[in-house]
Design a protein around this motif. Structure first.
Motif, PDB file in Angstrom:
ATOM      1  N   GLY A  58     -13.685  30.802  -8.621  1.00  0.00           N
ATOM      2  CA  GLY A  58     -14.754  31.677  -8.131  1.00  0.00           C
ATOM      3  C   GLY A  58     -15.476  32.408  -9.245  1.00  0.00           C
ATOM      4  N   ILE A  59     -14.716  32.983 -10.162  1.00  0.00           N
ATOM      5  CA  ILE A  59     -15.328  33.697 -11.290  1.00  0.00           C
ATOM      6  C   ILE A  59     -16.173  32.737 -12.114  1.00  0.00           C
ATOM      7  N   THR A  60     -15.636  31.568 -12.394  1.00  0.00           N
ATOM      8  CA  THR A  60     -16.360  30.595 -13.218  1.00  0.00           C
ATOM      9  C   THR A  60     -17.615  30.089 -12.511  1.00  0.00           C
ATOM     10  N   MET A 114     -12.819  34.713 -17.461  1.00  0.00           N
ATOM     11  CA  MET A 114     -13.292  36.057 -17.810  1.00  0.00           C
ATOM     12  C   MET A 114     -14.299  36.011 -18.967  1.00  0.00           C
ATOM     13  N   CYS A 115     -14.162  35.012 -19.841  1.00  0.00           N
ATOM     14  CA  CYS A 115     -15.117  34.852 -20.944  1.00  0.00           C
ATOM     15  C   CYS A 115     -16.535  34.635 -20.424  1.00  0.00           C
ATOM     16  N   TRP A 116     -16.668  33.965 -19.275  1.00  0.00           N
ATOM     17  CA  TRP A 116     -17.998  33.757 -18.703  1.00  0.00           C
ATOM     18  C   TRP A 116     -18.625  35.085 -18.279  1.00  0.00           C
ATOM     19  N   ILE A 117     -17.813  35.980 -17.733  1.00  0.00           N
ATOM     20  CA  ILE A 117     -18.330  37.312 -17.389  1.00  0.00           C
ATOM     21  C   ILE A 117     -18.760  38.021 -18.662  1.00  0.00           C
ATOM     22  N   MET A 118     -17.924  37.925 -19.675  1.00  0.00           N
ATOM     23  CA  MET A 118     -18.230  38.578 -20.946  1.00  0.00           C
ATOM     24  C   MET A 118     -19.471  37.989 -21.611  1.00  0.00           C
ATOM     25  N   ALA A 119     -19.698  36.702 -21.420  1.00  0.00           N
ATOM     26  CA  ALA A 119     -20.909  36.080 -21.967  1.00  0.00           C
ATOM     27  C   ALA A 119     -22.154  36.722 -21.358  1.00  0.00           C
ATOM     28  N   ASN A 120     -22.106  36.988 -20.052  1.00  0.00           N
ATOM     29  CA  ASN A 120     -23.227  37.675 -19.396  1.00  0.00           C
ATOM     30  C   ASN A 120     -23.446  39.056 -19.999  1.00  0.00           C
ATOM     31  N   ALA A 166      -6.556  29.795 -18.575  1.00  0.00           N
ATOM     32  CA  ALA A 166      -7.630  29.470 -17.625  1.00  0.00           C
ATOM     33  C   ALA A 166      -8.261  30.739 -17.069  1.00  0.00           C
ATOM     34  N   PHE A 167      -7.435  31.724 -16.751  1.00  0.00           N
ATOM     35  CA  PHE A 167      -7.975  32.994 -16.264  1.00  0.00           C
ATOM     36  C   PHE A 167      -8.789  33.680 -17.356  1.00  0.00           C
ATOM     37  N   GLY A 168      -8.268  33.693 -18.577  1.00  0.00           N
ATOM     38  CA  GLY A 168      -9.007  34.288 -19.694  1.00  0.00           C
ATOM     39  C   GLY A 168     -10.324  33.592 -19.941  1.00  0.00           C
ATOM     40  N   SER A 169     -10.338  32.274 -19.806  1.00  0.00           N
ATOM     41  CA  SER A 169     -11.571  31.518 -20.003  1.00  0.00           C
ATOM     42  C   SER A 169     -12.607  31.862 -18.938  1.00  0.00           C
ATOM     43  N   ILE A 229     -17.746  29.544 -25.524  1.00  0.00           N
ATOM     44  CA  ILE A 229     -16.692  29.632 -24.511  1.00  0.00           C
ATOM     45  C   ILE A 229     -15.511  28.743 -24.910  1.00  0.00           C
ATOM     46  N   ALA A 230     -15.797  27.539 -25.398  1.00  0.00           N
ATOM     47  CA  ALA A 230     -14.719  26.632 -25.818  1.00  0.00           C
ATOM     48  C   ALA A 230     -13.931  27.229 -26.986  1.00  0.00           C
ATOM     49  N   ALA A 231     -14.632  27.779 -27.957  1.00  0.00           N
ATOM     50  CA  ALA A 231     -13.949  28.393 -29.108  1.00  0.00           C
ATOM     51  C   ALA A 231     -13.100  29.586 -28.671  1.00  0.00           C
ATOM     52  N   ASP A 232     -13.632  30.384 -27.760  1.00  0.00           N
ATOM     53  CA  ASP A 232     -12.862  31.534 -27.285  1.00  0.00           C
ATOM     54  C   ASP A 232     -11.666  31.094 -26.445  1.00  0.00           C
TER      55      ASP A 232
END
Length: 192
Positions: free
Chosen positions: A176-178, A89-95, A84-87, A43-46
């Motif tokens: 909320g997303i995070t 969204m990365c959590w959703i993508m990780a799932n 911040a918004f993209g990050s 997540i940090a790299a992305d």
């Protein structure tokens, strides 16, 4: 910028699915590192990659004549909000990346919901031009809210200054997303 950042977050799902398929995550687990380092590092790299993408977009924008009407401070805030918004969204993508078997499926599963989310927003067309039944959905879409805030910040619109108007819902969506997606990703990571 919002579309590019949101679509760029799909690299998280593809990367994680690829790492799982190739056994790289199993190799990382055999190392003396914290279990959270692999997922947190991804997540940090992305997030760093998304920051670089945002900077490239701003530079190219400047080369073709775009200027921040609100000054460089508002421009920096615009980039921070987008990343911040993209990050988040990365959590959703990780799932998604940990829930599928291969990178191709991860890419498809990521874009299946990103396209409607992006195209039913104010990124390409004003919400008032959409059919009446679609307007409430588009108006409350996080992509619409972020796009509107980024526009306001780049134009220096007074309503975007401070935490009034558009900023509060955007921050709420990012948090909320995070808050929802990150713990789910951590749990899913522990099971793979």
């Amino acid at each position: 910028m919002v579309q590019t950042i949101v679509f760029g977050s799909s690299a998280t799902s593809v990367g994680l699915a690829d790492d799982l398929q190739k056994g790289i995550i199993d190799r990382f687990r055999s190392l003396p590192i914290a279990r959270s380092a692999v997922l947190g590092g991804r997540i940090a790299a992305d997030t760093v990659r998304l920051s670089a993408v945002a900077v490239v977009l701003v530079v190219v924008g400047y080369l073709v004549g775009f200027r921040f009407e609100g000054g460089p401070g508002m421009g920096l805030l615009m980039v921070i909000v987008a990343v911040a918004f993209g990050s988040s969204m990365c959590w959703i993508m990780a799932n998604i990346g940990m829930g599928v078997k291969d990178p191709e499926t991860a890419q498809t599963a990521g874009f299946v919901w990103l396209f409607p989310l992006t195209f039913v927003s104010s990124v390409f067309t004003p919400v008032y031009t959409m059919p009446a039944w679609l307007q409430p959905i588009a108006r409350n879409n996080p992509v619409t809210l972020v796009a509107n805030l980024l526009r306001a910040l780049s134009l220096g619109t007074p309503s975007a200054v401070g935490w009034s108007g558009m900023a509060i819902p955007v921050v709420a969506w990012i948090i909320g997303i995070t808050v929802v997606a990150a713990p789910l990703a951590v749990r899913r990571y522990r099971k793979v």
